[in-house]
Design a protein around this motif. Sequence first.
Motif, PDB file in Angstrom:
ATOM      1  N   VAL A  47     -32.066  -9.415   2.893  1.00 51.17           N
ATOM      2  CA  VAL A  47     -33.071 -10.381   3.340  1.00 51.17           C
ATOM      3  C   VAL A  47     -34.475  -9.847   3.056  1.00 51.17           C
ATOM      4  CG1 VAL A  47     -34.013 -11.632   5.319  1.00 51.17           C
ATOM      5  CG2 VAL A  47     -31.538 -11.420   5.042  1.00 51.17           C
ATOM      6  N   ALA A  50     -35.079 -10.341  -0.562  1.00 53.00           N
ATOM      7  CA  ALA A  50     -35.338 -11.764  -0.830  1.00 53.00           C
ATOM      8  C   ALA A  50     -36.758 -12.135  -0.434  1.00 53.00           C
ATOM      9  CB  ALA A  50     -34.327 -12.636  -0.077  1.00 53.00           C
ATOM     10  N   ALA A  76     -30.915 -16.923   5.053  1.00 50.50           N
ATOM     11  CA  ALA A  76     -30.038 -16.311   4.061  1.00 50.50           C
ATOM     12  C   ALA A  76     -28.581 -16.511   4.440  1.00 50.50           C
ATOM     13  CB  ALA A  76     -30.343 -14.818   3.940  1.00 50.50           C
ATOM     14  N   HIS A  78     -24.963 -14.720   3.466  1.00 52.16           N
ATOM     15  CA  HIS A  78     -24.319 -13.574   2.804  1.00 52.16           C
ATOM     16  C   HIS A  78     -22.931 -14.017   2.351  1.00 52.16           C
ATOM     17  CE1 HIS A  78     -27.600 -11.082   4.102  1.00 52.16           C
ATOM     18  NE2 HIS A  78     -27.423 -11.500   5.330  1.00 52.16           N
ATOM     19  N   GLU A 104     -36.025 -20.293  -4.002  1.00 48.71           N
ATOM     20  CA  GLU A 104     -34.642 -19.908  -3.756  1.00 48.71           C
ATOM     21  C   GLU A 104     -34.459 -18.523  -4.352  1.00 48.71           C
ATOM     22  OE1 GLU A 104     -30.333 -21.863  -4.294  1.00 48.71           O
ATOM     23  OE2 GLU A 104     -31.363 -21.444  -6.184  1.00 48.71           O
ATOM     24  N   CYS A 116     -25.733 -12.936  -2.038  1.00 49.67           N
ATOM     25  CA  CYS A 116     -26.574 -13.580  -1.032  1.00 49.67           C
ATOM     26  C   CYS A 116     -27.396 -14.689  -1.672  1.00 49.67           C
ATOM     27  CB  CYS A 116     -27.506 -12.522  -0.416  1.00 49.67           C
ATOM     28  SG  CYS A 116     -28.629 -13.109   0.860  1.00 49.67           S
ATOM     29  N   THR A 117     -27.587 -15.770  -0.923  1.00 47.79           N
ATOM     30  CA  THR A 117     -28.497 -16.841  -1.313  1.00 47.79           C
ATOM     31  C   THR A 117     -29.494 -17.009  -0.183  1.00 47.79           C
ATOM     32  OG1 THR A 117     -26.717 -17.974  -2.503  1.00 47.79           O
ATOM     33  CG2 THR A 117     -28.703 -19.257  -2.011  1.00 47.79           C
ATOM     34  N   ALA A 118     -30.775 -16.982  -0.516  1.00 53.87           N
ATOM     35  CA  ALA A 118     -31.815 -17.126   0.500  1.00 53.87           C
ATOM     36  C   ALA A 118     -32.814 -18.188   0.061  1.00 53.87           C
ATOM     37  CB  ALA A 118     -32.533 -15.798   0.729  1.00 53.87           C
TER      38      ALA A 118
END
Length: 130
Positions: A47, A50, A76, A78, A104, A116-118
Amino acid sequence: MWQIELGELDEKMGVRILEESPERVVATMPVDGNRQSLGLLHGGAMVALAEAVGSWAALKHASTLGKAVVGVDINATHHASGRAGSVTATASAIRLGRTVCSHEVVITDDAGRRLCTARITNMVVEWSAG
């Protein structure tokens, strides 16, 4: 235009910027030194990474307006755990406005697996150095 430099936390985590523009920032970070007690890459480290790349991209945009940015939201998800090597974070612009920027951030491991996408939102603000 602002002089953009990595912050102290970014340096401690070993973040390295590879590519930078308001639309896209790419950075890497080693897993070593950023693990939690079970030996996996710490979710908080992902995070923080990010936030670093999303804010960096937003600041690149705001600096063209003679302004700075402050973070107002980050979230975020995970998907998997990093164990070794390094991770790569890519921030892609969702919106580059005069008052708000959103990016993004996708973090992948050395094999290209998404960890991970945040999403980060920064407010564009007046700022005076000093």
